[in-house]
Design a protein around this motif. Structure first.
Motif, PDB file in Angstrom:
ATOM      1  N   PRO A   1       8.964 -11.454  -9.615  1.00 51.27           N
ATOM      2  CA  PRO A   1       9.164 -10.139 -10.237  1.00 51.27           C
ATOM      3  C   PRO A   1      10.598 -10.014 -10.768  1.00 51.27           C
ATOM      4  O   PRO A   1      11.548 -10.333 -10.057  1.00 51.27           O
ATOM      5  CB  PRO A   1       8.907  -9.151  -9.102  1.00 51.27           C
ATOM      6  N   ILE A   2      10.735  -9.546 -12.002  1.00 42.76           N
ATOM      7  CA  ILE A   2      12.038  -9.518 -12.649  1.00 42.76           C
ATOM      8  C   ILE A   2      13.012  -8.618 -11.878  1.00 42.76           C
ATOM      9  O   ILE A   2      14.211  -8.870 -11.831  1.00 42.76           O
ATOM     10  CB  ILE A   2      11.896  -9.087 -14.133  1.00 42.76           C
ATOM     11  N   GLY A   3      12.466  -7.572 -11.230  1.00 43.98           N
ATOM     12  CA  GLY A   3      13.332  -6.667 -10.469  1.00 43.98           C
ATOM     13  C   GLY A   3      13.986  -7.379  -9.303  1.00 43.98           C
ATOM     14  O   GLY A   3      15.188  -7.237  -9.053  1.00 43.98           O
TER      15      GLY A   3
ATOM     16  N   SER B   1      14.199   1.994  -7.286  1.00 39.91           N
ATOM     17  CA  SER B   1      13.755   3.314  -6.844  1.00 39.91           C
ATOM     18  C   SER B   1      14.054   3.473  -5.371  1.00 39.91           C
ATOM     19  O   SER B   1      14.250   2.500  -4.649  1.00 39.91           O
ATOM     20  CB  SER B   1      12.266   3.486  -7.121  1.00 39.91           C
TER      21      SER B   1
ATOM     22  N   ARG C   1      14.892   6.893  -2.202  1.00 37.40           N
ATOM     23  CA  ARG C   1      14.758   8.295  -1.812  1.00 37.40           C
ATOM     24  C   ARG C   1      15.708   9.194  -2.586  1.00 37.40           C
ATOM     25  O   ARG C   1      15.767  10.386  -2.367  1.00 37.40           O
ATOM     26  CB  ARG C   1      15.033   8.430  -0.321  1.00 37.40           C
TER      27      ARG C   1
ATOM     28  N   GLU D   1      13.759   6.001   8.411  1.00 36.63           N
ATOM     29  CA  GLU D   1      14.581   7.039   7.812  1.00 36.63           C
ATOM     30  C   GLU D   1      15.738   7.408   8.731  1.00 36.63           C
ATOM     31  O   GLU D   1      16.383   6.529   9.295  1.00 36.63           O
ATOM     32  CB  GLU D   1      13.703   8.205   7.353  1.00 36.63           C
TER      33      GLU D   1
ATOM     34  N   GLY E   1       9.336   9.829  -5.711  1.00 42.88           N
ATOM     35  CA  GLY E   1       7.903  10.086  -5.535  1.00 42.88           C
ATOM     36  C   GLY E   1       7.599  11.155  -4.507  1.00 42.88           C
ATOM     37  O   GLY E   1       6.647  11.929  -4.652  1.00 42.88           O
TER      38      GLY E   1
ATOM     39  N   THR F   1      -4.165  13.220  -9.899  1.00 47.16           N
ATOM     40  CA  THR F   1      -2.773  13.654 -10.109  1.00 47.16           C
ATOM     41  C   THR F   1      -2.568  15.068  -9.575  1.00 47.16           C
ATOM     42  O   THR F   1      -1.575  15.360  -8.918  1.00 47.16           O
ATOM     43  CB  THR F   1      -2.425  13.588 -11.610  1.00 47.16           C
TER      44      THR F   1
ATOM     45  N   ALA G   1      -2.592  14.934  -5.873  1.00 52.36           N
ATOM     46  CA  ALA G   1      -1.402  14.205  -5.416  1.00 52.36           C
ATOM     47  C   ALA G   1      -0.214  15.150  -5.389  1.00 52.36           C
ATOM     48  O   ALA G   1       0.588  15.134  -4.453  1.00 52.36           O
ATOM     49  CB  ALA G   1      -1.127  13.018  -6.332  1.00 52.36           C
TER      50      ALA G   1
ATOM     51  N   SER H   1      -0.673  17.889  -2.569  1.00 46.42           N
ATOM     52  CA  SER H   1      -0.520  17.259  -1.252  1.00 46.42           C
ATOM     53  C   SER H   1       0.919  16.856  -0.980  1.00 46.42           C
ATOM     54  O   SER H   1       1.406  17.026   0.136  1.00 46.42           O
ATOM     55  CB  SER H   1      -1.409  16.012  -1.149  1.00 46.42           C
TER      56      SER H   1
ATOM     57  N   GLU I   1       6.333  11.634  10.710  1.00 47.16           N
ATOM     58  CA  GLU I   1       5.353  11.448   9.634  1.00 47.16           C
ATOM     59  C   GLU I   1       3.919  11.695  10.102  1.00 47.16           C
ATOM     60  O   GLU I   1       3.108  12.252   9.366  1.00 47.16           O
ATOM     61  CB  GLU I   1       5.452  10.033   9.050  1.00 47.16           C
TER      62      GLU I   1
ATOM     63  N   ILE J   1       3.663  -3.140   9.842  1.00 45.02           N
ATOM     64  CA  ILE J   1       3.184  -3.814   8.638  1.00 45.02           C
ATOM     65  C   ILE J   1       2.711  -2.789   7.602  1.00 45.02           C
ATOM     66  O   ILE J   1       3.137  -2.803   6.471  1.00 45.02           O
ATOM     67  CB  ILE J   1       2.024  -4.784   8.973  1.00 45.02           C
ATOM     68  N   ASP J   2       1.854  -1.902   7.989  1.00 42.09           N
ATOM     69  CA  ASP J   2       1.317  -0.906   7.060  1.00 42.09           C
ATOM     70  C   ASP J   2       1.739   0.479   7.541  1.00 42.09           C
ATOM     71  O   ASP J   2       1.023   1.138   8.278  1.00 42.09           O
ATOM     72  CB  ASP J   2      -0.215  -1.031   7.009  1.00 42.09           C
ATOM     73  N   LEU J   3       2.926   0.886   7.082  1.00 43.72           N
ATOM     74  CA  LEU J   3       3.508   2.143   7.552  1.00 43.72           C
ATOM     75  C   LEU J   3       2.590   3.331   7.247  1.00 43.72           C
ATOM     76  O   LEU J   3       2.403   4.208   8.079  1.00 43.72           O
ATOM     77  CB  LEU J   3       4.873   2.334   6.883  1.00 43.72           C
TER      78      LEU J   3
ATOM     79  N   TYR K   1       1.537   7.235   9.521  1.00 42.68           N
ATOM     80  CA  TYR K   1       1.023   8.456   8.905  1.00 42.68           C
ATOM     81  C   TYR K   1      -0.441   8.673   9.300  1.00 42.68           C
ATOM     82  O   TYR K   1      -0.803   9.670   9.909  1.00 42.68           O
ATOM     83  CB  TYR K   1       1.101   8.360   7.373  1.00 42.68           C
TER      84      TYR K   1
END
Ligand code: ZN
Lengths: 768, 153
Positions: A119-121, A188, A190, A232, A386, A410, A413, A416, A443, A491-493, A498
């Motif tokens: 990935p270029i980023g 990107s 917070r 956080e 986000g 949307t 989203a 929520s 969370e 692994i899957d926060l 949540y």
């Protein structure tokens, strides 16, 4: 049809230990071995102890937002209050911006991506084009201007004190800094800046922007676990006086109450704000047309906005000349809270329609389950982030398309995320849990309350998290962690901290404790820890203490293991009492025999002429004897047997009573209440709700007895899908064919779908 | 040895809270002689990828979304000597289920699963094999370094 088995009445009770062999692990053993020993700071009932203490830090800050070079230049005076019983020789501060230093741990600990498609980023980080982020920290000085020794350890800074800071004493010091703001298109996070090429303007959402005091507490000492980007924050409460200098055509949204509206707002804007305080609908303070006109302006200078915030654990702000701004006063128990939204034209028509409504809805619902919202302001801002929360202010990303239309995804989203991020004011901004250590503690609780708030927004709200059936896929998978896993390690926060936590709390409320007990205990947790710092054990203990229920098995299973729920109805047997009375028993056996199926050969052989019919002399005693005749010796034996029992005991030998034994097997491992819907042959239904303690002696296999005079037709386990049982195919007796997801899709697809046809015609748009 | 490193122009906007994965269930229905495949993808992920060529596409609303998603999944999910057809998709708040079906005499012996792997750093794809609805063994994992795997039935 199930077989009838005889249930012998016996005088002596069996040794229970011999009957139920304990499975190797006791899932009901108490959590004492895991939870910290209670002390004078945190009690065994989960409340703050009589010597509970926490530190405090007050900030006085001048900050300038540089709209030309996208940077922050700041200077702070920090007054640190040592309320601990310990003398401190140094202070730790958090330098979160340092994750964007070219050589930060966040960058260095990143593992290799696919070499064939890099990935270029990520690639940029390894090249000269790297973002030169991170703090430039100037000298740190005491109140008299003497420089203090400091040491920077990646995202943490230690300031060495000239003399130990004694308990009860305060220390004032100053620090200045600057840093480059990340462009959210490239990096990107917070916080960040978003550029709009069409009009050449920026939106800034500024957070983690000043050296913040690390927390010092009774459990961890200094919480200086490095910031890697996921876990956080852990922060202290304090009062803030912040002067934000920005281009004079910007609108600034911030934590705290604006102190100088006369200097930064127009008379018209101030008048509109006054109107908004008591308005029934959001009032525009800066209209969309005014914001669009503002986009073309060039700043004629700078303006300084002054904000004061009391008893907050952090401070964030947003700034842009693109902002439209609406506001509405909300009555929070006789006090007015200003609910306000800031957004560019790109956010409409969604934002003007939903944002402020969602803020007020959140305050209404969350306050009902916790405490009255204590702050004077609640803000939602649209920009590059986000979804992220800070005290009194949060940043939310969803926007419609360029043509001003938007999809249902949307729309929901946005609603929520506003509920979620405004909801974070309660957890962790006010109930100040340690996010660096335990993501779930804010969370998960917040996602649970979000589900409750969404349920009251509209009927059938498409909530992502809360319903037990929705967590099943996650619970089945092998990336499934225990909830008690550190924030940076999970692994899957989203699935874990949540979703799994929110669902576990919902199950605790609906299925284990019931709403009344849960709501009382949960409110007590929120009340006890409002403006204080709870740890996981404080939640576990409070919920048990206030509900009067031992929940150690629940915390152990849902929070400390990665087991799942899968209970199976393996077998159902019918027993009835063996009365030993030959008059009764022989009759029943005879009836049973008569209803036994006749074999094909026997049926066909029946009309054939038999030899004994032609030669009656072949018939003897055995041909005539009725095996169901009650013999005198049998009668005698019964009379002797029955004498063992008292008169009232004999009445219990009722042959019409059916005892159904339902064999349940725990395949998933988590012990859970057993909910059985029983349907009888006469068409009636009954529901049986059995507490999880049914598993306490054997958590692998149990038999549940259902005693009834009726005949059972079928039994369904977990009929309302409330336990997150991962395999419902074994939840039925007799077994039922379950339609696969694939089958259901194919069948639905073949049906006419009026919703879909109508939806194509009716597209939401901005013409309203 | 010198290995070549290709740069992918696509960068996924890193959501702070997202774990990028997909799960696909392949059920071999022996009576109907079909493979019933359900690929479950993060709606945001596939939407972001398709937006590279179809700006502002919304998977739950745009008419062409279903055919684009189907085409993408058919291209990235290659079963050895089996060509499934796409029956359509179902879009939820978080996930999209994509339904594929193929007639087979025998189930395929291997799978190349590149769903989102080249577009999203850290993407992981899990596959569950079922025969007549009964799960066969643990989930099979595909990621950037393991794209092709054998399937045991
Ligand atoms: Zn959150």
């Amino acid at each position: 049809m199930i077989r009838r088995l005889l249930l012998g009445a016996i005088l002596l009770s069996l040794d229970m230990a011999a009957q139920n062999k304990r499975s190797p692990i006791d899932k009901f053993r108490q959590l004492e071995e895991i939870l910290p020993t209670p002390n004078e700071y945190r009690t065994a009932s989960g409340a703050p102890g009589h010597k509970y203490w926490q530190q405090r830090a007050d900030y006085d800050i001048d900050v300038e937002l540089d709209d030309v070079n996208q940077q922050i230049i700041g200077r702070a005076s920090i007054n640190y209050h040592n309320n601990s019983p310990d003398a401190l020789t140094y202070l730790w501060l958090q330098l979160d911006q340092n994750i964007w230093e070219p050589h930060s741990d966040t960058t260095l600990t990143e593992t290799a991506p696919d070499w064939k498609k890099f990935p270029i980023g990520s690639f940029r980080r390894y090249m000269d084009d790297v973002f030169q982020g991170g703090y430039h920290i100037g000298p740190v000085k005491d109140a008299a201007g003497n420089e203090l020794h400091k040491h920077i350890n990646r995202t943490m800074m230690r300031v060495d004190l000239p003399a130990p800071l004694a308990p009860g004493k305060s220390f004032v010091f100053t620090v200045n800094w600057d840093y480059k703001i990340n462009n959210s298109k490239r990096i990107s996070g917070r916080t960040g800046a978003e550029f709009f090429p069409k009009d050449g303007n920026w939106i800034y959402e500024i957070a983690q922007w000043f050296p913040r005091m690390a927390a010092y507490n009774d459990v961890n000492g200094w919480q200086h676990k490095q910031f890697l980007g996921t876990g956080e924050f852990t922060l202290e409460f304090g009062d803030y006086k912040v002067r934000i200098t920005a281009p004079n055509d910007h609108i600034v949204a911030s934590t705290g109450v604006l102190q100088n509206p006369e200097q930064v707002l127009t008379a018209v804007q101030r008048q509109r704000l006054t109107t908004a305080r008591t308005a029934k609908k959001p009032v525009m303070i800066v209209t969309g047309a005014e914001a669009t006109a503002n986009e073309k302006s060039k700043p004629a200078g700078k303006k300084t906005w002054i904000f004061h915030a009391e008893n907050v654990r952090d401070f964030a702000f947003a700034s842009s000349r693109k902002f439209a701004w609406d506001a509405q006063g909300h009555d929070a128990g006789g006090r007015i809270v200003m609910a306000m939204s800031y957004y560019p034209k790109e956010g409409n028509p969604l934002w003007e329609r939903y944002s402020t409504h969602a803020i007020i809805h959140t305050l209404n619902i969350y306050s009902r389950y916790t405490f009255q919202y204590p702050y004077p302001i609640a803000i939602s801002v649209n920009g590059p982030v986000g979804g992220m929360e800070y005290p009194m202010i949060c940043f939310n990303g969803p926007r419609p398309k360029d043509d001003k239309t938007y999809s249902a995804r949307t729309k929901y989203a946005l609603i929520s995320v506003v509920i979620h991020e405004v909801g974070h004011n309660y957890f962790p901004m006010i109930v100040n849990s340690d996010e660096r250590q335990w993501t779930w503690l804010d969370e998960g609780i917040n996602s649970f309350l979000q589900f409750l708030a969404e349920s009251e927004w509209e009927g059938n709200y498409p909530s992502r998290r809360g319903e037990p059936a929705k967590i099943v896929e996650y619970m089945k998978g092998d990336s499934h962690d225990p909830i008690m896993t550190n924030s940076e390690t999970i692994i899957d926060l989203g699935g874990n901290a949540y979703h799994k936590t929110a669902t576990a709390l919902n199950i605790l409320r609906e299925t284990v404790l019931g709403r009344e007990r849960f709501d009382f205990a949960f409110k007590e947790y929120a009340r006890r820890w409002m403006f204080k710092r709870p740890m996981p054990a404080d939640l576990f203990r409070t919920m048990e203490d206030a509900s009067g229920t031992d929940l150690d098995w629940f915390w152990r299973g849902w929070f400390y293991t990665n087991e799942n729920v899968d209970i199976s109805i393996d077998e159902v047997k019918l027993y009835s009492v063996d009365t030993q009375n030959p008059d009764v028993e022989k009759l029943i056996t005879k009836k049973e025999k008569e209803t036994e199926p006749v074999t094909l050969s026997a049926q066909r052989n029946k009309p054939l002429r038999k030899r004994v019919e032609d030669y009656p002399e072949l018939i003897d005693f055995y041909n005539k004897y009725d095996e169901f005749t009650v013999l005198p010796s049998e009668k005698k034996a019964f009379e002797i047997w029955v004498k063992q029992f008292e008169e009232d005991e004999r009445k219990l030998f009722d042959p019409s009573m059916n005892f159904y034994s339902v064999s349940l097997r725990n395949i998933g491992g988590l012990v859970m209440p057993v909910i059985l819907a029983v349907e009888f042959n006469d068409g009636t239904r009954e529901e049986l709700r059995v507490a999880a303690e049914i598993w306490r002696r054997n958590n692998l296999q149990v038999e549940k007895i259902i005693a009834t005079r009726k005949e059972i037709k079928s039994i369904t386990l977990d009929p309302h899908l409330e336990t997150a049982d991962i395999d419902v195919s074994n939840n039925y007796w007799p077994r039922q064919a379950i339609k696969s997801k694939f089958q259901i899709f194919k069948e639905d697809r073949d049906k006419v779908n009026p919703m879909r046809e109508l939806k194509d015609k009716e597209q939401p748009s901005g013409q309203n | 040895m010198r290995c070549l490193m290709l740069l992918a122009a696509f960068v996924f906007p890193a959501e702070a809270h997202q774990f990028h994965y997909s799960k696909t269930e392949i059920n071999w229905n022996t009576a109907a002689k079909t493979l019933e495949i359900i690929a479950t993808l993060h709606a945001d992920d596939i939407e972001a990828v398709l937006r590279k060529t179809h700006a502002q596409l919304e998977v739950d609303r745009d008419k062409q979304a279903e055919s684009l998603v189907c085409a993408y999944v058919l291209k990235s999910f290659e079963l050895r000597s089996v060509r499934p057809r796409c029956l359509g998709m179902k879009v939820g708040r978080d996930f999209i289920d994509v339904f594929l079906e193929a007639r087979v005499e025998a189930p395929p012996k291997s799978l190349r699963n590149r769903i989102l792997i080249e577009q999203i750093a850290g993407q992981r794809n899990d596959v569950e094999l079922k025969k007549d609805g009964k799960l066969l063994g643990p989930r099979i994992q595909f990621n950037t370094s393991e794209i092709r795997k054998d399937l045991r039935w």
